[in-house]
Scaffold this active site. Structure first.
Site, PDB file in Angstrom:
ATOM      1  N   SER A 125       0.887  -1.301   0.114  1.00 11.87           N
ATOM      2  CA  SER A 125       0.210  -0.034   0.081  1.00 11.87           C
ATOM      3  C   SER A 125       0.781   1.325   0.025  1.00 11.87           C
ATOM      4  CB  SER A 125      -0.982  -0.174   1.026  1.00 11.87           C
ATOM      5  OG  SER A 125      -1.518   1.221   1.471  1.00 11.87           O
ATOM      6  N   TYR A 150      -2.282  -0.689  10.890  1.00 11.64           N
ATOM      7  CA  TYR A 150      -2.445  -1.379   9.669  1.00 11.64           C
ATOM      8  C   TYR A 150      -1.488  -0.915   8.571  1.00 11.64           C
ATOM      9  CZ  TYR A 150      -3.573  -1.425   4.669  1.00 11.64           C
ATOM     10  OH  TYR A 150      -3.911  -1.682   3.335  1.00 11.64           O
ATOM     11  N   LYS A 154       1.814  -3.531   6.973  1.00  7.07           N
ATOM     12  CA  LYS A 154       2.263  -3.492   5.259  1.00  7.07           C
ATOM     13  C   LYS A 154       3.794  -3.488   5.301  1.00  7.07           C
ATOM     14  CE  LYS A 154      -1.845  -4.185   3.361  1.00  7.07           C
ATOM     15  NZ  LYS A 154      -1.874  -5.346   2.684  1.00  7.07           N
TER      16      LYS A 154
HETATM   17  C1  WQD Z   1      -9.741   9.241   0.981  1.00  7.83           C
HETATM   18  C2  WQD Z   1     -10.011  10.604   1.003  1.00  7.83           C
HETATM   19  C3  WQD Z   1     -10.275  11.297   3.321  1.00  7.83           C
HETATM   20  C4  WQD Z   1     -14.220   9.311   3.636  1.00  7.83           C
HETATM   21  C5  WQD Z   1      -7.033   4.155   1.741  1.00  7.83           C
HETATM   22  C6  WQD Z   1      -7.256   2.829   2.414  1.00  7.83           C
HETATM   23  C7  WQD Z   1      -5.839   2.339   2.679  1.00  7.83           C
HETATM   24  C8  WQD Z   1      -4.961   2.326   1.711  1.00  7.83           C
HETATM   25  C9  WQD Z   1      -5.055   3.982   0.976  1.00  7.83           C
HETATM   26  C10 WQD Z   1      -4.883   0.184   0.727  1.00  7.83           C
HETATM   27  C11 WQD Z   1      -9.177  11.046   2.515  1.00  7.83           C
HETATM   28  C12 WQD Z   1     -11.590  11.783   2.611  1.00  7.83           C
HETATM   29  C13 WQD Z   1     -12.966   9.718   3.415  1.00  7.83           C
HETATM   30  C14 WQD Z   1     -15.320  10.181   4.133  1.00  7.83           C
HETATM   31  C15 WQD Z   1     -13.976  12.096   3.484  1.00  7.83           C
HETATM   32  N1  WQD Z   1      -5.515   1.541   0.583  1.00  7.83           N
HETATM   33  N2  WQD Z   1     -12.960  11.125   3.075  1.00  7.83           N
HETATM   34  N3  WQD Z   1     -15.097  11.471   4.029  1.00  7.83           N
HETATM   35  O1  WQD Z   1      -7.555   7.058   3.819  1.00  7.83           O
HETATM   36  O2  WQD Z   1      -6.530   7.381   1.577  1.00  7.83           O
HETATM   37  O3  WQD Z   1      -6.767   5.232   2.498  1.00  7.83           O
HETATM   38  O4  WQD Z   1      -6.280   4.069   0.725  1.00  7.83           O
HETATM   39  O5  WQD Z   1      -4.046  -0.048   1.531  1.00  7.83           O
HETATM   40  O6  WQD Z   1      -5.959   1.058   3.353  1.00  7.83           O
HETATM   41  O7  WQD Z   1      -8.173   3.057   3.482  1.00  7.83           O
HETATM   42  O8  WQD Z   1      -8.761   6.366   1.687  1.00  7.83           O
HETATM   43  O9  WQD Z   1     -11.092   6.554   1.068  1.00  7.83           O
HETATM   44  O10 WQD Z   1     -10.682   6.546   3.632  1.00  7.83           O
HETATM   45  O11 WQD Z   1      -9.970   8.622   2.079  1.00  7.83           O
HETATM   46  O12 WQD Z   1     -13.600  13.163   3.188  1.00  7.83           O
HETATM   47  O13 WQD Z   1     -16.512   9.645   4.551  1.00  7.83           O
HETATM   48  O14 WQD Z   1     -11.518  10.859   1.505  1.00  7.83           O
HETATM   49  O15 WQD Z   1     -10.207  12.209   4.393  1.00  7.83           O
HETATM   50  O16 WQD Z   1      -8.919  12.559   2.410  1.00  7.83           O
HETATM   51  P1  WQD Z   1      -7.435   6.662   2.513  1.00  7.83           P
HETATM   52  P2  WQD Z   1     -10.250   7.028   2.181  1.00  7.83           P
END
Ligand code: WQD
Length: 341
Positions: A125, A150, A154
């Site tokens: 990741s 988490y 990784k």
């Molecule tokens: C994306 C953006 C949030 C939810 C994910 C996986 C992680 C890794 C990388 C695999 C951020 C914003 C989110 C919401 C929001 N993948 N958001 N409102 O945190 O980049 O991590 O991809 O390993 O395991 O979790 O992804 O989709 O949670 O957030 O504003 O209700 O969307 O703050 O900027 P993230 P995400």
């Protein structure tokens, strides 16, 4: 040729199984169904016409893992997805994450050694980069201290695999995913979060379909053009295809390196508001969202340098953001048609 896909009934795993079968590989899935359901097998079969061999297996239990591998002595390569992946939950339950994600990996590696399986593709990741010092981030960027257990699993997994390859005949490729989203064009498989989604896209589609009242946008005071955080969103089918390309690279012995690392991203970063705009355009649904304070642990902006994957691996993401948000919406509508809670 028989390929083991651990976590093969999960989001990225199921899409990879489809692509493997369509390339003529015979797939065996080992999954404990802790974050997926058995009916994904039916959906995969409906898409490809081939039912994968399935074994409900808790890979964190050594005896179960050993029994599994003894039942399938002719596995030629392993693609390892099976892991817990909820960033927030990992902060609350670190031991659950360290035990499951790392003990499972070590059990699998032990069996790989005993069965002299030559190849491993590992689901890593972009979280290993934390907030990169410069963007786009390439594979030589320093690994930053993980922001969650988490993310740390990784990082540690990459080190375990690298050390293991040094002293065995196994070769491995570590694939660092950026933000996998979207769903298969059939809308038969997709992301199936259990409970309240933590990831952006399922929360958007569940809000649009009426399962959630509104979407929280976590922070609009970042140092970005519109103030919201930026990510490199990539279609899950592009991610799946990269796994087939990687497997073929290993099978063809294209590299003399014991371990290789590739970023799987599009190379383009989009903000939360840009994703919302794409979704509204593609779905025709106006989204009720409200700006809230930043979410702890979030990085401000990250997107991939994809040159290594494009030039060395020979893979490039094909789908754009609009195709991603539309496919996610079609999947959510399919779930509603099934009456899925
Ligand atoms: C994306 C953006 C949030 C939810 C994910 C996986 C992680 C890794 C990388 C695999 C951020 C914003 C989110 C919401 C929001 N993948 N958001 N409102 O945190 O980049 O991590 O991809 O390993 O395991 O979790 O992804 O989709 O949670 O957030 O504003 O209700 O969307 O703050 O900027 P993230 P995400």
């Amino acid at each position: 040729m028989k390929i083991l896909v651990t976590g093969g009934t999960g989001f990225i795993g199921s899409h990879t199984v489809v692509e493997l079968q369509q390339k003529g590989f015979e797939v065996v899935i080992a999954d404990n169904l802790s974050n997926s359901s058995l009916d994904v097998l039916d959906k995969i079969t409906k898409i490809t016409g081939i039912r994968p061999i399935f074994s409900k297996t808790d890979l964190s239990i050594q005896d179960e893992t050993r029994t599994f591998f003894s039942k399938f002595p002719d596995i030629h390569a392993v693609i390892h997805f099976a892991a817990y992946k909820a960033v927030g939950e990992s902060v609350d339950l670190p031991l659950k994450y360290y035990r499951n994600n790392l003990v499972s990996l070590m059990n699998i590696l032990q069996c790989i050694k005993e069965h002299a399986i030559p190849y491993l593709v590992f689901s890593s990741s972009c979280t290993v980069y934390g907030q990169p010092d410069s963007l786009p981030v390439d594979e030589s960027a320093p690994i930053k201290k993980a922001l969650s257990p988490y993310g740390n699993t990784k990082q540690i997994a990459e080190e375990i695999i690298t050390d293991f390859c040094e002293v065995t005949k196994m070769k491995a490729v570590l694939l660092r995913y950026f933000n996998p989203i979207g769903a298969h064009e059939s809308s038969l498989i997709g992301e199936l979060p259990i409970g309240i989604p933590s990831n952006l896209i399922p929360f958007i589609t569940q809000t649009a379909i009426g399962k959630r009242e509104f979407l929280n946008v976590w922070g609009n005071d970042y140092d970005t053009p519109d103030g919201t955080a930026i990510r490199d969103y990539i279609h899950v089918v592009d991610i799946a295809k990269a796994h087939v390309t990687t497997l073929e690279r290993l099978l063809n012995e294209s590299s003399n390196k014991k371990t290789e690392v590739f970023n799987l991203g599009t190379g383009v970063g989009y903000s939360v508001l840009q994703v919302i705009q794409s979704f509204e355009k593609m779905s025709g649904v106006k989204l009720d969202y409200r700006i809230k304070p930043r979410r702890p642990g979030d990085v401000e902006k990250v997107w991939a340098d994809t040159q290594l994957a494009n030039q060395v691996l020979g893979w490039k993401a094909e789908k754009d953001l609009d195709e991603m948000t539309l496919s996610a919406w079609n999947w959510e509508k399919h779930l509603k048609s099934l009456g899925t809670l």
